[in-house]
Structures are given as C-alpha cells and as structure tokens.
Design an enzyme around this catalytic site. Structure first.
Site, PDB file in Angstrom:
ATOM      1  N   ASP A  15      42.828  46.291  39.039  1.00  0.00           N
ATOM      2  CA  ASP A  15      42.832  45.194  38.120  1.00  0.00           C
ATOM      3  C   ASP A  15      42.287  45.622  36.828  1.00  0.00           C
ATOM      4  OD1 ASP A  15      39.973  45.332  38.384  1.00  0.00           O
ATOM      5  OD2 ASP A  15      40.040  43.448  39.599  1.00  0.00           O
ATOM      6  N   ALA A  16      41.944  44.836  35.718  1.00  0.00           N
ATOM      7  CA  ALA A  16      41.395  44.913  34.439  1.00  0.00           C
ATOM      8  C   ALA A  16      39.972  45.705  34.482  1.00  0.00           C
ATOM      9  CB  ALA A  16      41.358  43.803  33.608  1.00  0.00           C
TER      10      ALA A  16
END
Length: 141
Positions: A15-16
């Site tokens: 994810d980020a």
C-alpha cells in the site's frame, strides 16, 4: 507433506506505506492451496470439467505482523482435517530471513457442482486423495 513456496514482496503487493496490502496475502494463500491440491493429484481444471468445484466457505486469517516491500516470504500450506464433506487447509506466511510470523490462516472448503449444489460427500476419488493428504500432512507437521 507441507507445500512451501517463496516469493518476494513487490511494490504492487504494498500500500502507500510500503507494507503488504491485506489482499496480497489472500492471493499468496490461494496459490498455496492450489499448489497443494496439484501436489495431491487434484487437478482443479479436470475437476471443474467433471462438475466438481471447491469453493472456500469459511476463512479465518489472523494478521500477526506486516511484511514490507522487498521482504522475502515463505508460504506454507497443509491439510489440517477432512471429514468427508469439507476439508480444512492450514496456512502460514513467514519472513524467510527472521522466521517472523506474518499470517496464520485456516480455510474451509467444500465440493459443489456448477449450479452451486453441495455434494453431501466429496466424490470418492477426491475424498481418497484428501484422506491420504491429511495423513501425509499430519505426519510432517
């Protein structure tokens, strides 16, 4: 017999924040179950052609820690139990480097036909392979 495979955590798996996105674990767990079925002689394509599908009916995934970008991980899969109607797969995902446990999971699977009707008992040829698989897996765990 445990089925084991290794993979690296790639950017697309994260994810980020650079930690593994929860859905990526599910892909690796699915791969482990399919590969174990193949190792037991259960050809999922041939089974589908014979109108036997093995859907997951229950899953319990415990997230213990987060794998991160570029980690090397090990996915282990074995059969925990088979009662004639359903089979339980047990799985773990660990760090290759530290052996840290990231995921602990169980998946319940049954046999249905393409119309979604439950087989009251697994077809005999599949049941024999699963019974043998449980014996082998229990001896190696």
């Amino acid at each position: 017999m445990k089925h084991t495979f290794e993979t690296k955590v790639y950017y697309a798996d994260t994810d980020a924040y650079g930690v593994v996105w929860h859905g990526a674990y599910l892909r690796w767990l699915e791969r482990g179950r399919v590969e174990l079925c193949n190792a037991l002689g259960l050809d999922l394509i041939a089974m589908k052609n014979a109108d036997v599908l093995l859907p997951v009916t229950n899953m319990n995934v415990r997230y213990k820690a987060s794998a991160k970008l570029n980690d090397d991980i090990i996915i282990e899969t074995w059969l925990k139990d088979f009662n004639g109607l359903s089979v339980i797969f047990k799985q773990t995902i660990r760090s290759k480097e530290t052996n840290r446990l990231f995921i602990e999971a169980t998946f319940d699977v049954v046999a249905v036909n393409e119309a979604g009707r439950l087989y009251r008992r697994m077809p005999e040829d599949i049941a024999k392979k699963l019974e043998k698989g449980v014996e082998i897996c229990q001896a190696s765990v």
